[in-house]
Design a protein around this motif. Structure first.
Motif, PDB file in Angstrom:
ATOM      1  N   SER A  11     -15.353 -58.064 -36.538  1.00 33.31           N
ATOM      2  CA  SER A  11     -14.569 -59.288 -36.675  1.00 33.31           C
ATOM      3  C   SER A  11     -13.516 -59.395 -35.573  1.00 33.31           C
ATOM      4  CB  SER A  11     -13.873 -59.313 -38.040  1.00 33.31           C
ATOM      5  OG  SER A  11     -12.970 -60.397 -38.132  1.00 33.31           O
ATOM      6  N   ASP A  12     -13.307 -60.609 -35.066  1.00 35.86           N
ATOM      7  CA  ASP A  12     -12.247 -60.840 -34.081  1.00 35.86           C
ATOM      8  C   ASP A  12     -10.886 -60.924 -34.753  1.00 35.86           C
ATOM      9  OD1 ASP A  12     -14.060 -60.946 -31.948  1.00 35.86           O
ATOM     10  OD2 ASP A  12     -14.414 -63.095 -32.227  1.00 35.86           O
ATOM     11  N   ASN A  13     -10.877 -61.235 -36.028  1.00 36.30           N
ATOM     12  CA  ASN A  13      -9.617 -61.381 -36.767  1.00 36.30           C
ATOM     13  C   ASN A  13      -9.706 -60.659 -38.120  1.00 36.30           C
ATOM     14  OD1 ASN A  13      -8.320 -63.423 -34.883  1.00 36.30           O
ATOM     15  ND2 ASN A  13     -10.190 -64.516 -35.490  1.00 36.30           N
ATOM     16  N   PRO A  14      -9.855 -59.346 -38.097  1.00 37.81           N
ATOM     17  CA  PRO A  14     -10.075 -58.624 -39.357  1.00 37.81           C
ATOM     18  C   PRO A  14      -8.931 -58.752 -40.355  1.00 37.81           C
ATOM     19  CG  PRO A  14      -9.642 -57.106 -37.559  1.00 37.81           C
ATOM     20  CD  PRO A  14      -9.857 -58.439 -36.945  1.00 37.81           C
ATOM     21  N   ILE A  15      -7.691 -58.773 -39.878  1.00 41.06           N
ATOM     22  CA  ILE A  15      -6.575 -58.879 -40.825  1.00 41.06           C
ATOM     23  C   ILE A  15      -6.552 -60.247 -41.481  1.00 41.06           C
ATOM     24  CG2 ILE A  15      -4.062 -59.024 -41.015  1.00 41.06           C
ATOM     25  CD1 ILE A  15      -3.801 -56.692 -39.206  1.00 41.06           C
TER      26      ILE A  15
ATOM     27  N   ALA B  44      -1.111 -51.638 -40.781  1.00 41.01           N
ATOM     28  CA  ALA B  44      -1.731 -52.683 -39.962  1.00 41.01           C
ATOM     29  C   ALA B  44      -1.072 -54.032 -40.199  1.00 41.01           C
ATOM     30  CB  ALA B  44      -3.222 -52.760 -40.278  1.00 41.01           C
ATOM     31  N   LEU B  45      -0.748 -54.316 -41.446  1.00 44.80           N
ATOM     32  CA  LEU B  45      -0.087 -55.581 -41.771  1.00 44.80           C
ATOM     33  C   LEU B  45       1.307 -55.646 -41.151  1.00 44.80           C
ATOM     34  CD1 LEU B  45      -1.216 -55.965 -45.478  1.00 44.80           C
ATOM     35  CD2 LEU B  45      -1.854 -57.442 -43.563  1.00 44.80           C
ATOM     36  N   ALA B  46       2.030 -54.536 -41.114  1.00 42.95           N
ATOM     37  CA  ALA B  46       3.349 -54.512 -40.480  1.00 42.95           C
ATOM     38  C   ALA B  46       3.235 -54.881 -39.007  1.00 42.95           C
ATOM     39  CB  ALA B  46       3.977 -53.129 -40.650  1.00 42.95           C
ATOM     40  N   LEU B  47       2.251 -54.284 -38.328  1.00 43.93           N
ATOM     41  CA  LEU B  47       2.032 -54.609 -36.917  1.00 43.93           C
ATOM     42  C   LEU B  47       1.629 -56.069 -36.757  1.00 43.93           C
ATOM     43  CD1 LEU B  47       0.077 -51.398 -35.832  1.00 43.93           C
ATOM     44  CD2 LEU B  47       2.440 -51.980 -35.275  1.00 43.93           C
ATOM     45  N   HIS B  48       0.803 -56.546 -37.669  1.00 45.99           N
ATOM     46  CA  HIS B  48       0.329 -57.940 -37.617  1.00 45.99           C
ATOM     47  C   HIS B  48       1.494 -58.913 -37.729  1.00 45.99           C
ATOM     48  CE1 HIS B  48      -2.225 -61.426 -38.439  1.00 45.99           C
ATOM     49  NE2 HIS B  48      -1.472 -61.671 -39.507  1.00 45.99           N
TER      50      HIS B  48
ATOM     51  N   LEU C  48       4.495 -58.408 -37.012  1.00 45.01           N
ATOM     52  CA  LEU C  48       5.373 -58.288 -35.838  1.00 45.01           C
ATOM     53  C   LEU C  48       4.779 -58.988 -34.622  1.00 45.01           C
ATOM     54  CD1 LEU C  48       6.714 -54.616 -35.999  1.00 45.01           C
ATOM     55  CD2 LEU C  48       8.087 -56.704 -35.956  1.00 45.01           C
ATOM     56  N   GLY C  49       3.553 -59.488 -34.784  1.00 41.90           N
ATOM     57  CA  GLY C  49       2.889 -60.169 -33.684  1.00 41.90           C
ATOM     58  C   GLY C  49       2.032 -59.253 -32.837  1.00 41.90           C
ATOM     59  N   MET C  50       1.883 -57.989 -33.248  1.00 39.04           N
ATOM     60  CA  MET C  50       1.063 -57.038 -32.482  1.00 39.04           C
ATOM     61  C   MET C  50      -0.371 -57.118 -32.997  1.00 39.04           C
ATOM     62  SD  MET C  50       3.845 -53.904 -32.460  1.00 39.04           S
ATOM     63  CE  MET C  50       2.878 -52.853 -31.374  1.00 39.04           C
ATOM     64  N   LYS C  51      -1.034 -58.207 -32.646  1.00 38.35           N
ATOM     65  CA  LYS C  51      -2.355 -58.519 -33.197  1.00 38.35           C
ATOM     66  C   LYS C  51      -3.387 -57.441 -32.900  1.00 38.35           C
ATOM     67  CE  LYS C  51      -6.243 -61.713 -32.673  1.00 38.35           C
ATOM     68  NZ  LYS C  51      -6.822 -61.344 -33.957  1.00 38.35           N
ATOM     69  N   ASN C  52      -3.520 -57.025 -31.660  1.00 34.86           N
ATOM     70  CA  ASN C  52      -4.576 -56.085 -31.294  1.00 34.86           C
ATOM     71  C   ASN C  52      -4.410 -54.743 -31.993  1.00 34.86           C
ATOM     72  OD1 ASN C  52      -5.844 -57.912 -29.568  1.00 34.86           O
ATOM     73  ND2 ASN C  52      -4.533 -57.358 -27.842  1.00 34.86           N
ATOM     74  N   ASN C  53      -3.176 -54.216 -31.977  1.00 36.68           N
ATOM     75  CA  ASN C  53      -2.931 -52.945 -32.646  1.00 36.68           C
ATOM     76  C   ASN C  53      -3.127 -53.065 -34.156  1.00 36.68           C
ATOM     77  OD1 ASN C  53      -1.882 -50.742 -30.725  1.00 36.68           O
ATOM     78  ND2 ASN C  53      -0.776 -52.570 -30.059  1.00 36.68           N
ATOM     79  N   GLY C  54      -2.662 -54.191 -34.713  1.00 41.01           N
ATOM     80  CA  GLY C  54      -2.828 -54.410 -36.144  1.00 41.01           C
ATOM     81  C   GLY C  54      -4.285 -54.514 -36.542  1.00 41.01           C
ATOM     82  N   ASP C  55      -5.061 -55.274 -35.764  1.00 40.86           N
ATOM     83  CA  ASP C  55      -6.481 -55.436 -36.080  1.00 40.86           C
ATOM     84  C   ASP C  55      -7.235 -54.121 -35.957  1.00 40.86           C
ATOM     85  OD1 ASP C  55      -6.269 -58.109 -36.686  1.00 40.86           O
ATOM     86  OD2 ASP C  55      -6.929 -58.824 -34.728  1.00 40.86           O
ATOM     87  N   ASN C  56      -6.923 -53.346 -34.919  1.00 38.21           N
ATOM     88  CA  ASN C  56      -7.609 -52.056 -34.744  1.00 38.21           C
ATOM     89  C   ASN C  56      -7.315 -51.118 -35.913  1.00 38.21           C
ATOM     90  OD1 ASN C  56      -8.839 -52.705 -32.318  1.00 38.21           O
ATOM     91  ND2 ASN C  56      -7.120 -51.962 -31.079  1.00 38.21           N
ATOM     92  N   LEU C  57      -6.068 -51.100 -36.349  1.00 35.57           N
ATOM     93  CA  LEU C  57      -5.705 -50.231 -37.466  1.00 35.57           C
ATOM     94  C   LEU C  57      -6.313 -50.739 -38.773  1.00 35.57           C
ATOM     95  CD1 LEU C  57      -4.183 -47.712 -38.255  1.00 35.57           C
ATOM     96  CD2 LEU C  57      -2.109 -49.085 -38.533  1.00 35.57           C
ATOM     97  N   ALA C  58      -6.438 -52.061 -38.900  1.00 35.05           N
ATOM     98  CA  ALA C  58      -7.063 -52.628 -40.105  1.00 35.05           C
ATOM     99  C   ALA C  58      -8.522 -52.214 -40.204  1.00 35.05           C
ATOM    100  CB  ALA C  58      -6.950 -54.151 -40.083  1.00 35.05           C
ATOM    101  N   ARG C  59      -9.227 -52.202 -39.080  1.00 35.21           N
ATOM    102  CA  ARG C  59     -10.637 -51.775 -39.094  1.00 35.21           C
ATOM    103  C   ARG C  59     -10.751 -50.338 -39.587  1.00 35.21           C
ATOM    104  NH1 ARG C  59     -10.156 -54.526 -33.898  1.00 35.21           N
ATOM    105  NH2 ARG C  59     -11.179 -56.582 -34.048  1.00 35.21           N
TER     106      ARG C  59
END
Length: 241
Positions: A60-64, A115-119, A121-132
């Motif tokens: 997914s491009d937007n997993p969170i 992952a949600l905390a990073l998301h 904060l606007g850190m989309k890429n790091n948040g999405d990677n951690l969500a996966r």
């Protein structure tokens, strides 16, 4: 994303994720999937379903955003400002998770909260990677017993098969063919002879050459034993001429 925009695959994944976060590991969908592991005919399908859920989020491009939508939470505005930072810092200080009142715990939930905390904060890429990673840990944790048992059974079955193949490669005793022929000829001449008597005679004759256990197995597996007689009689070994 709206329900009408969801693909069939997304709808299936959403069903499992939604039930998992609302009703926990004992929900209807999850219990049905868990039962699938117990049946040899459906175990591979159950394992594939778990893998497909993990794979869905990995691709997914937007997993969170999809994850939040699947569990019924509107994706909030993301970005860094004083208010959001203060809120996140307060939550961190008080150990307040984003995912509250859910019947789940473990490493997967810990990773998803981070992952949600990073998301947010606007850190989309790091948040999405951690969500996966979080989804993978969550799914494998929920089905850890079933996956472990299944994989253990597969390993055990492979070990048995390998041992049988290795055993089949070993040369048979040089006396095997001779003993089988003696068994055949003896029971042809003495069809009322007892197996125990035949085994005793063979063990005495081949003492030091073939073990009694091996002879017993050869007799049992030969398929040469006559029908049970009304009365057993004595026998003597008959050898090929």
């Amino acid at each position: 994303m709206t329900h009408g925009e969801m693909s069939i695959r997304a709808t299936i994944v959403a069903t499992f994720i939604n039930e998992l976060f609302i009703d926990g590991a004992d929900s209807t969908a999850i219990s049905t999937l868990r039962d699938g592991f117990k049946n040899d005919a459906s175990a591979s399908l159950a394992r594939n379903m778990v893998n497909n859920i993990i794979h869905y989020f990995e691709c997914s491009d937007n997993p969170i955003e999809e994850f939040l939508y699947f569990i019924g939470i509107e994706s909030a505005k993301t970005g860094v400002d004083d208010q959001s930072i203060n809120t996140l810092l307060y939550m961190d200080e008080k150990l307040t998770p984003f995912l509250t009142d859910i019947p789940l715990s473990g490493d997967g939930i810990t990773a998803l909260n981070a992952a949600l905390a990073l998301h947010f904060l606007g850190m989309k890429n790091n948040g999405d990677n951690l969500a996966r990673i979080g989804i993978k840990l969550l799914m494998e944790g929920v089905f850890s017993d079933e996956i472990s048992i299944r994989e253990f059974n597969e390993i055990a079955q492979k070990a048995i098969s390998d041992a049988q193949r290795e055993k089949a490669k070993r040369p048979r005793s040089p006396y095997y063919s001779e003993v089988i022929e003696v068994i055949k000829l003896t029971w042809e001449k003495y069809p009322c002879g007892a197996k125990t008597a035949l085994l005793d005679a063979l063990a005495a004759h081949y003492h030091g050459k073939v073990s009694r256990n091996a002879l017993d197995n050869w007799i049992s597996l030969s398929g040469l034993r006559p029908p049970k007689p009304e009365k057993y009689t004595r026998l003597e070994l008959v050898f090929p001429q």
